[in-house]
Write a protein that holds these residues in place. Structure first.
Motif, PDB file in Angstrom:
ATOM      1  N   GLN A  20       0.833  -1.184   0.000  1.00 39.42           N
ATOM      2  CA  GLN A  20       0.000   0.000   0.000  1.00 39.42           C
ATOM      3  C   GLN A  20       0.878   1.248   0.000  1.00 39.42           C
ATOM      4  O   GLN A  20       1.833   1.346   0.749  1.00 39.42           O
ATOM      5  CB  GLN A  20      -0.867   0.052   1.254  1.00 39.42           C
ATOM      6  N   GLU A  21       0.515   2.184  -0.842  1.00 40.79           N
ATOM      7  CA  GLU A  21       1.170   3.480  -0.807  1.00 40.79           C
ATOM      8  C   GLU A  21       0.523   4.264   0.326  1.00 40.79           C
ATOM      9  O   GLU A  21      -0.694   4.286   0.464  1.00 40.79           O
ATOM     10  CB  GLU A  21       0.989   4.217  -2.129  1.00 40.79           C
ATOM     11  N   MET A  22       1.357   4.873   1.155  1.00 40.50           N
ATOM     12  CA  MET A  22       0.843   5.580   2.315  1.00 40.50           C
ATOM     13  C   MET A  22       1.155   7.069   2.223  1.00 40.50           C
ATOM     14  O   MET A  22       2.147   7.465   1.616  1.00 40.50           O
ATOM     15  CB  MET A  22       1.460   5.015   3.599  1.00 40.50           C
ATOM     16  N   LYS A  23       0.285   7.877   2.819  1.00 38.57           N
ATOM     17  CA  LYS A  23       0.502   9.312   2.990  1.00 38.57           C
ATOM     18  C   LYS A  23       0.546   9.566   4.487  1.00 38.57           C
ATOM     19  O   LYS A  23       0.081   8.744   5.275  1.00 38.57           O
ATOM     20  CB  LYS A  23      -0.648  10.113   2.378  1.00 38.57           C
ATOM     21  N   THR A  24       1.082  10.721   4.871  1.00 36.93           N
ATOM     22  CA  THR A  24       1.161  11.073   6.285  1.00 36.93           C
ATOM     23  C   THR A  24       0.340  12.320   6.549  1.00 36.93           C
ATOM     24  O   THR A  24       0.396  13.290   5.793  1.00 36.93           O
ATOM     25  CB  THR A  24       2.626  11.312   6.703  1.00 36.93           C
ATOM     26  N   TYR A  25      -0.432  12.270   7.630  1.00 39.21           N
ATOM     27  CA  TYR A  25      -1.230  13.410   8.082  1.00 39.21           C
ATOM     28  C   TYR A  25      -0.711  13.815   9.459  1.00 39.21           C
ATOM     29  O   TYR A  25      -0.558  12.968  10.346  1.00 39.21           O
ATOM     30  CB  TYR A  25      -2.703  13.018   8.170  1.00 39.21           C
ATOM     31  N   THR A  26      -0.394  15.100   9.628  1.00 42.25           N
ATOM     32  CA  THR A  26       0.091  15.609  10.902  1.00 42.25           C
ATOM     33  C   THR A  26      -0.699  16.851  11.261  1.00 42.25           C
ATOM     34  O   THR A  26      -0.857  17.754  10.438  1.00 42.25           O
ATOM     35  CB  THR A  26       1.595  15.949  10.826  1.00 42.25           C
ATOM     36  N   ILE A  32      -0.267  10.390  11.645  1.00 41.15           N
ATOM     37  CA  ILE A  32      -0.748   9.066  11.262  1.00 41.15           C
ATOM     38  C   ILE A  32      -0.462   8.866   9.781  1.00 41.15           C
ATOM     39  O   ILE A  32      -0.563   9.803   8.982  1.00 41.15           O
ATOM     40  CB  ILE A  32      -2.259   8.903  11.567  1.00 41.15           C
ATOM     41  N   ASP A  33      -0.072   7.656   9.425  1.00 42.65           N
ATOM     42  CA  ASP A  33       0.077   7.292   8.017  1.00 42.65           C
ATOM     43  C   ASP A  33      -1.230   6.644   7.597  1.00 42.65           C
ATOM     44  O   ASP A  33      -1.803   5.854   8.355  1.00 42.65           O
ATOM     45  CB  ASP A  33       1.226   6.295   7.829  1.00 42.65           C
ATOM     46  N   TYR A  34      -1.691   6.988   6.401  1.00 37.70           N
ATOM     47  CA  TYR A  34      -2.946   6.420   5.932  1.00 37.70           C
ATOM     48  C   TYR A  34      -2.815   5.997   4.478  1.00 37.70           C
ATOM     49  O   TYR A  34      -1.986   6.505   3.732  1.00 37.70           O
ATOM     50  CB  TYR A  34      -4.116   7.404   6.124  1.00 37.70           C
ATOM     51  N   ASP A  35      -3.615   5.032   4.109  1.00 27.83           N
ATOM     52  CA  ASP A  35      -3.634   4.478   2.770  1.00 27.83           C
ATOM     53  C   ASP A  35      -3.891   5.615   1.773  1.00 27.83           C
ATOM     54  O   ASP A  35      -4.840   6.380   1.934  1.00 27.83           O
ATOM     55  CB  ASP A  35      -4.750   3.431   2.701  1.00 27.83           C
ATOM     56  N   ALA A  36      -3.056   5.731   0.757  1.00 31.92           N
ATOM     57  CA  ALA A  36      -3.152   6.829  -0.205  1.00 31.92           C
ATOM     58  C   ALA A  36      -4.466   6.830  -0.983  1.00 31.92           C
ATOM     59  O   ALA A  36      -4.853   7.860  -1.538  1.00 31.92           O
ATOM     60  CB  ALA A  36      -1.966   6.794  -1.175  1.00 31.92           C
ATOM     61  N   ASP A 164      -5.875  -1.359  10.524  1.00 23.93           N
ATOM     62  CA  ASP A 164      -4.846  -1.760  11.480  1.00 23.93           C
ATOM     63  C   ASP A 164      -3.508  -1.091  11.183  1.00 23.93           C
ATOM     64  O   ASP A 164      -2.801  -0.669  12.103  1.00 23.93           O
ATOM     65  CB  ASP A 164      -4.676  -3.280  11.493  1.00 23.93           C
ATOM     66  N   LYS A 165      -3.148  -0.987   9.903  1.00 18.62           N
ATOM     67  CA  LYS A 165      -1.893  -0.329   9.531  1.00 18.62           C
ATOM     68  C   LYS A 165      -1.940   1.145   9.929  1.00 18.62           C
ATOM     69  O   LYS A 165      -0.949   1.692  10.407  1.00 18.62           O
ATOM     70  CB  LYS A 165      -1.634  -0.458   8.029  1.00 18.62           C
ATOM     71  N   MET A 166      -3.088   1.769   9.744  1.00 15.75           N
ATOM     72  CA  MET A 166      -3.219   3.173  10.126  1.00 15.75           C
ATOM     73  C   MET A 166      -3.141   3.322  11.638  1.00 15.75           C
ATOM     74  O   MET A 166      -2.420   4.190  12.136  1.00 15.75           O
ATOM     75  CB  MET A 166      -4.517   3.756   9.563  1.00 15.75           C
ATOM     76  N   PHE A 167      -3.864   2.473  12.373  1.00 13.49           N
ATOM     77  CA  PHE A 167      -3.802   2.520  13.839  1.00 13.49           C
ATOM     78  C   PHE A 167      -2.365   2.381  14.322  1.00 13.49           C
ATOM     79  O   PHE A 167      -1.914   3.119  15.181  1.00 13.49           O
ATOM     80  CB  PHE A 167      -4.611   1.373  14.467  1.00 13.49           C
ATOM     81  N   SER A 168      -1.652   1.413  13.788  1.00 13.91           N
ATOM     82  CA  SER A 168      -0.307   1.135  14.291  1.00 13.91           C
ATOM     83  C   SER A 168       0.717   2.194  13.873  1.00 13.91           C
ATOM     84  O   SER A 168       1.789   2.259  14.457  1.00 13.91           O
ATOM     85  CB  SER A 168       0.160  -0.258  13.867  1.00 13.91           C
ATOM     86  N   SER A 169       0.388   3.045  12.913  1.00 11.64           N
ATOM     87  CA  SER A 169       1.312   4.100  12.506  1.00 11.64           C
ATOM     88  C   SER A 169       1.133   5.367  13.345  1.00 11.64           C
ATOM     89  O   SER A 169       1.983   6.270  13.306  1.00 11.64           O
ATOM     90  CB  SER A 169       1.112   4.450  11.029  1.00 11.64           C
ATOM     91  N   PHE A 170       0.060   5.461  14.098  1.00 16.03           N
ATOM     92  CA  PHE A 170      -0.255   6.663  14.865  1.00 16.03           C
ATOM     93  C   PHE A 170       0.819   6.963  15.903  1.00 16.03           C
ATOM     94  O   PHE A 170       1.291   6.063  16.600  1.00 16.03           O
ATOM     95  CB  PHE A 170      -1.611   6.511  15.557  1.00 16.03           C
ATOM     96  N   LYS A 171       1.194   8.246  16.006  1.00 22.56           N
ATOM     97  CA  LYS A 171       2.176   8.677  17.010  1.00 22.56           C
ATOM     98  C   LYS A 171       1.844  10.095  17.459  1.00 22.56           C
ATOM     99  O   LYS A 171       1.248  10.871  16.723  1.00 22.56           O
ATOM    100  CB  LYS A 171       3.582   8.694  16.427  1.00 22.56           C
ATOM    101  N   PHE A 172       2.290  10.415  18.656  1.00 23.38           N
ATOM    102  CA  PHE A 172       2.299  11.799  19.110  1.00 23.38           C
ATOM    103  C   PHE A 172       3.618  12.401  18.671  1.00 23.38           C
ATOM    104  O   PHE A 172       4.657  11.748  18.823  1.00 23.38           O
ATOM    105  CB  PHE A 172       2.148  11.870  20.633  1.00 23.38           C
TER     106      PHE A 172
END
Length: 174
Positions: A20-26, A32-36, A164-172
């Motif tokens: 999956q290609e991912m994008k990052t939202y901050t 969080i990284d999310y599916d593009a 699940d991939k999005m959940f696990s990419s989440f960070k502060f």
């Protein structure tokens, strides 16, 4: 030996081709990284919602529902709570407000160093609309947070891996 190397090369190529290609939202100290193929929505359905990520619009063709993930938060107003305690409050609200709610699983986990409570539940909202939810609740810095992945039961398994991939990419950030 050549066949093994060729097989390994084919497996690696296939893995990268279907990754999956991912994008990052901050925003607001969160990332969080999310599916593009999904998109960020700044529209807030409720004041507590930090962001919403919507699946590709084509996901609603077969079931008239667009899968989504959102993150909500609330101040715990000085109360010291664990993720399990916070999730219990959420579960009590769900079962009292939604009579058709059925809890499928409820377990403690660790994601990105955070102690979380992962809850999967479903409910019949009428008009043949049975939704399934995967929620990840946690507490940090006096705030309670809940990630919610929402899908129809028919398409839950199709999208839960992306969620699940999005959940696990989440960070502060800080």
């Amino acid at each position: 030996m050549k066949i093994r190397i060729l097989t390994l090369a084919l497996c690696i190529t296939t893995t990268f081709a279907f990754a999956q290609e991912m994008k990052t939202y901050t925003k607001d100290n969160l990332t969080i990284d999310y599916d593009a193929t999904w998109e960020i929505s700044e529209q807030k359905m409720q004041p507590a919602v930090k962001f919403m990520i919507l699946s590709d619009a084509s996901s609603q063709i077969s079931d008239s529902f667009r899968e989504n993930i959102n993150l909500s938060s609330e101040s715990l107003q000085g109360q010291k709570m664990t993720a399990t305690e916070y999730a219990k409050i959420s579960l009590d609200q769900i079962t009292s407000q939604i009579p058709t709610a059925k809890i499928i699983s409820n377990e403690s986990k660790k994601i990105n160093g955070l102690d979380v409570q992962e809850i999967i539940w479903s409910a019949d909202f009428g008009n043949n609309m049975i939704l399934k939810f995967k929620q990840v609740a946690f507490v940090r810095g006096g705030e309670g947070y809940v990630f919610t992945f929402t899908s129809t039961t028919a398409e839950f398994d199709k999208y839960v891996e992306s969620a699940d991939k999005m959940f696990s990419s989440f960070k502060f950030v800080n």
